[in-house]
Design a protein around this motif. Structure first.
Motif, PDB file in Angstrom:
ATOM      1  N   ARG A 157      -1.624  -2.951  13.830  1.00 18.36           N
ATOM      2  CA  ARG A 157      -0.916  -1.670  13.748  1.00 18.36           C
ATOM      3  C   ARG A 157      -0.931  -1.171  12.304  1.00 18.36           C
ATOM      4  NH1 ARG A 157       1.837  -4.851  17.351  1.00 18.36           N
ATOM      5  NH2 ARG A 157       2.238  -3.949  19.416  1.00 18.36           N
ATOM      6  N   PRO A 158      -0.865   0.136  12.126  1.00 20.48           N
ATOM      7  CA  PRO A 158      -0.755   0.688  10.769  1.00 20.48           C
ATOM      8  C   PRO A 158       0.611   0.361  10.165  1.00 20.48           C
ATOM      9  CG  PRO A 158      -1.404   2.378  12.368  1.00 20.48           C
ATOM     10  CD  PRO A 158      -0.944   1.197  13.144  1.00 20.48           C
ATOM     11  N   LYS A 159       0.661   0.316   8.846  1.00 22.41           N
ATOM     12  CA  LYS A 159       1.934   0.106   8.154  1.00 22.41           C
ATOM     13  C   LYS A 159       2.296   1.298   7.273  1.00 22.41           C
ATOM     14  CE  LYS A 159       2.777  -3.805   6.167  1.00 22.41           C
ATOM     15  NZ  LYS A 159       2.593  -5.013   5.322  1.00 22.41           N
ATOM     16  N   LYS A 160       1.392   1.672   6.387  1.00 23.22           N
ATOM     17  CA  LYS A 160       1.723   2.716   5.413  1.00 23.22           C
ATOM     18  C   LYS A 160       0.491   3.545   5.092  1.00 23.22           C
ATOM     19  CE  LYS A 160       4.819   1.987   2.397  1.00 23.22           C
ATOM     20  NZ  LYS A 160       5.672   1.495   1.288  1.00 23.22           N
ATOM     21  N   LEU A 161       0.708   4.834   4.889  1.00 26.95           N
ATOM     22  CA  LEU A 161      -0.346   5.754   4.496  1.00 26.95           C
ATOM     23  C   LEU A 161      -0.431   5.787   2.972  1.00 26.95           C
ATOM     24  CD1 LEU A 161      -2.383   8.007   5.412  1.00 26.95           C
ATOM     25  CD2 LEU A 161      -0.447   9.611   5.282  1.00 26.95           C
ATOM     26  N   ILE A 162      -1.633   5.572   2.434  1.00 30.00           N
ATOM     27  CA  ILE A 162      -1.869   5.596   0.993  1.00 30.00           C
ATOM     28  C   ILE A 162      -2.718   6.823   0.673  1.00 30.00           C
ATOM     29  CG2 ILE A 162      -2.762   4.342  -1.006  1.00 30.00           C
ATOM     30  CD1 ILE A 162      -0.451   2.913   0.407  1.00 30.00           C
ATOM     31  N   ILE A 163      -2.199   7.667  -0.218  1.00 29.64           N
ATOM     32  CA  ILE A 163      -2.864   8.950  -0.470  1.00 29.64           C
ATOM     33  C   ILE A 163      -2.879   9.273  -1.961  1.00 29.64           C
ATOM     34  CG2 ILE A 163      -2.317   9.987   1.768  1.00 29.64           C
ATOM     35  CD1 ILE A 163       0.101  11.336   0.326  1.00 29.64           C
ATOM     36  N   VAL A 190       3.492   5.089  11.940  1.00 30.08           N
ATOM     37  CA  VAL A 190       3.264   4.715  10.535  1.00 30.08           C
ATOM     38  C   VAL A 190       4.639   4.379   9.956  1.00 30.08           C
ATOM     39  CG1 VAL A 190       2.210   5.370   8.335  1.00 30.08           C
ATOM     40  CG2 VAL A 190       1.344   6.356  10.466  1.00 30.08           C
ATOM     41  N   PRO A 191       5.156   3.195  10.272  1.00 32.45           N
ATOM     42  CA  PRO A 191       6.553   2.875   9.963  1.00 32.45           C
ATOM     43  C   PRO A 191       6.895   2.881   8.476  1.00 32.45           C
ATOM     44  CG  PRO A 191       5.361   0.906  10.646  1.00 32.45           C
ATOM     45  CD  PRO A 191       4.467   2.072  10.934  1.00 32.45           C
ATOM     46  N   GLY A 192       5.910   2.636   7.631  1.00 33.46           N
ATOM     47  CA  GLY A 192       6.178   2.583   6.194  1.00 33.46           C
ATOM     48  C   GLY A 192       6.108   3.923   5.502  1.00 33.46           C
ATOM     49  N   GLY A 193       5.858   5.000   6.265  1.00 31.35           N
ATOM     50  CA  GLY A 193       5.734   6.310   5.636  1.00 31.35           C
ATOM     51  C   GLY A 193       4.479   6.394   4.789  1.00 31.35           C
ATOM     52  N   TYR A 194       4.585   7.062   3.660  1.00 32.93           N
ATOM     53  CA  TYR A 194       3.408   7.168   2.800  1.00 32.93           C
ATOM     54  C   TYR A 194       3.770   6.827   1.363  1.00 32.93           C
ATOM     55  CZ  TYR A 194       4.969  11.767   0.991  1.00 32.93           C
ATOM     56  OH  TYR A 194       5.661  12.782   0.375  1.00 32.93           O
ATOM     57  N   ALA A 195       2.748   6.427   0.628  1.00 32.94           N
ATOM     58  CA  ALA A 195       2.897   6.134  -0.797  1.00 32.94           C
ATOM     59  C   ALA A 195       1.778   6.833  -1.543  1.00 32.94           C
ATOM     60  CB  ALA A 195       2.845   4.632  -1.058  1.00 32.94           C
ATOM     61  N   ILE A 196       2.123   7.463  -2.647  1.00 35.85           N
ATOM     62  CA  ILE A 196       1.132   8.140  -3.481  1.00 35.85           C
ATOM     63  C   ILE A 196       0.573   7.144  -4.479  1.00 35.85           C
ATOM     64  CG2 ILE A 196       0.761   9.959  -5.181  1.00 35.85           C
ATOM     65  CD1 ILE A 196       3.115  11.466  -3.900  1.00 35.85           C
ATOM     66  N   ASN A 197      -0.739   7.114  -4.588  1.00 32.16           N
ATOM     67  CA  ASN A 197      -1.375   6.355  -5.656  1.00 32.16           C
ATOM     68  C   ASN A 197      -2.046   7.353  -6.594  1.00 32.16           C
ATOM     69  OD1 ASN A 197      -3.556   4.817  -7.128  1.00 32.16           O
ATOM     70  ND2 ASN A 197      -2.564   3.135  -6.046  1.00 32.16           N
ATOM     71  N   HIS A 198      -1.500   7.479  -7.789  1.00 31.33           N
ATOM     72  CA  HIS A 198      -1.968   8.488  -8.731  1.00 31.33           C
ATOM     73  C   HIS A 198      -3.287   8.131  -9.390  1.00 31.33           C
ATOM     74  CE1 HIS A 198       2.360   9.352  -8.313  1.00 31.33           C
ATOM     75  NE2 HIS A 198       2.016  10.601  -8.556  1.00 31.33           N
ATOM     76  N   TYR A 199      -3.806   6.955  -9.091  1.00 32.91           N
ATOM     77  CA  TYR A 199      -5.048   6.509  -9.723  1.00 32.91           C
ATOM     78  C   TYR A 199      -6.253   6.640  -8.797  1.00 32.91           C
ATOM     79  CZ  TYR A 199      -1.618   4.674 -12.961  1.00 32.91           C
ATOM     80  OH  TYR A 199      -0.574   4.564 -13.849  1.00 32.91           O
ATOM     81  N   LEU A 200      -6.039   7.179  -7.598  1.00 31.43           N
ATOM     82  CA  LEU A 200      -7.155   7.470  -6.705  1.00 31.43           C
ATOM     83  C   LEU A 200      -7.926   8.669  -7.248  1.00 31.43           C
ATOM     84  CD1 LEU A 200      -5.489   7.027  -3.189  1.00 31.43           C
ATOM     85  CD2 LEU A 200      -6.910   5.396  -4.445  1.00 31.43           C
ATOM     86  N   THR A 201      -9.233   8.547  -7.305  1.00 28.45           N
ATOM     87  CA  THR A 201     -10.043   9.580  -7.957  1.00 28.45           C
ATOM     88  C   THR A 201     -10.578  10.645  -7.006  1.00 28.45           C
ATOM     89  OG1 THR A 201     -11.977   8.121  -7.777  1.00 28.45           O
ATOM     90  CG2 THR A 201     -10.727   8.057  -9.839  1.00 28.45           C
TER      91      THR A 201
END
Length: 298
Positions: free
Chosen positions: A188-194, A228-239
């Motif tokens: 199952r999915p946990k968290k969206l990384i964007i 997507v129970p963990g919601g989302y997290a922003i990764n500012h280092y994604l290019t």
């Protein structure tokens, strides 16, 4: 080369009201949203994926039982890197400084640089997710992860934007994954990384009560079903501003090994009188089971 008085001229003159440029806020340890962290006591770590058994056959009355074989599928290797940097300040520059401690100020800047490097190295696993190969011989995000049984798993939606349709398709795709012998696994999915560019799209998809972008009075099933129970997290280092990822509940997915925690030290050079400061740590980022991540992008 040591930092001398000529490089700190304004700091040595009376009348200076403020020093700035080293106190910017920084993003947190965003790699913790993606990687499992473990400690290591050797120069490298290896993790091997095992193949279990296939589905059990029917045994006819009086016949011999069938035996199956287990085997190793592939091995992931983590080779730890040493990350280190330092600076040196002349004896005269320290003596003549009129304001705060040079060492305290630039030690903070050194810690900031070390932290930034770690986040860049962690994000690089996702920034190269569609090209860098790992233990099973294909990229982290691929539609052809080979299985011992001869089939494949796909952990990508392809070249698609993040929207309701593609996110729902990702959830369905993840639920169809199998183990090395073709048995379904309850993934199952946990968290969206964007990247930060997709934060508003992610908020609409995961947090609104109704369907996004329609005039219908339908519920938002992504939110209602909690897929997507963990919601989302922003990764500012994604290019890449269009790539998006889902972490899953598959164990031993993406890992961060800590060989030596960051340590700082200083000493004085007897001949020059310069004070030297350094920071050092050893770690590695990598992939054991690629099914720990699902990815797509535009």
């Amino acid at each position: 080369m040591a930092i001398s008085r000529s490089q700190l001229l304004k700091e040595l003159l009376p009348g200076l009201n403020a020093l700035f440029g080293l106190e910017y806020a920084k993003y947190g340890e965003e790699h913790k949203e993606i990687f499992e962290t473990e400690t290591s006591d050797r120069s490298f770590e290896e993790e091997t994926k095992l193949s279990g058994f296939g589905s059990a056959p029917v045994k006819s009355e009086g016949s011999a039982i069938e035996y199956d074989n287990a085997q190793e599928a592939w091995t992931a290797r983590y080779t730890h890197e040493t990350i280190a940097m330092g600076f040196s300040v002349t004896e005269e520059a320290i003596e003549d400084n009129l304001y705060d401690s040079l060492s305290a100020r630039y030690t903070k800047a050194l810690a900031r640089a070390m932290a930034y490097t770690k986040q860049v190295k962690a994000a690089n696993i996702l920034n190269t997710a569609f090209s860098q190969t790992y233990g099973d011989g294909v990229a982290l995000i691929s539609n052809s992860h080979p299985l011992v049984s001869g089939g494949v798993n796909s952990n990508t939606g392809g070249n698609v934007d993040l929207n309701e349709t593609t996110l729902e398709a990702a959830v369905v795709n993840i639920a169809k994954w199998t183990d090395e012998r073709g048995l379904l696994i309850a993934a199952r999915p946990k968290k969206l990384i964007i990247p930060s560019d997709l934060q508003f799209v992610a908020t609409r998809l995961l947090e609104t009560e109704g369907r996004v972008g329609t005039a219908d009075n339908d519920i938002n099933v992504i939110k209602s079903n909690g897929v997507v129970p963990g919601g989302y997290a922003i990764n500012h280092y994604l290019t890449d501003t269009g790539n998006w990822f889902l972490t899953t509940d598959i164990p031993n997915g993406l890992k961060h090994f800590v060989r030596s925690k960051m340590a700082t030290s200083m000493d004085a050079d007897f001949d020059t009188g310069n004070s030297r400061y350094k920071a050092r740590e050893r770690y590695s980022f990598g992939v054991s089971d690629p099914l720990g991540m699902y990815g797509a992008g535009s």
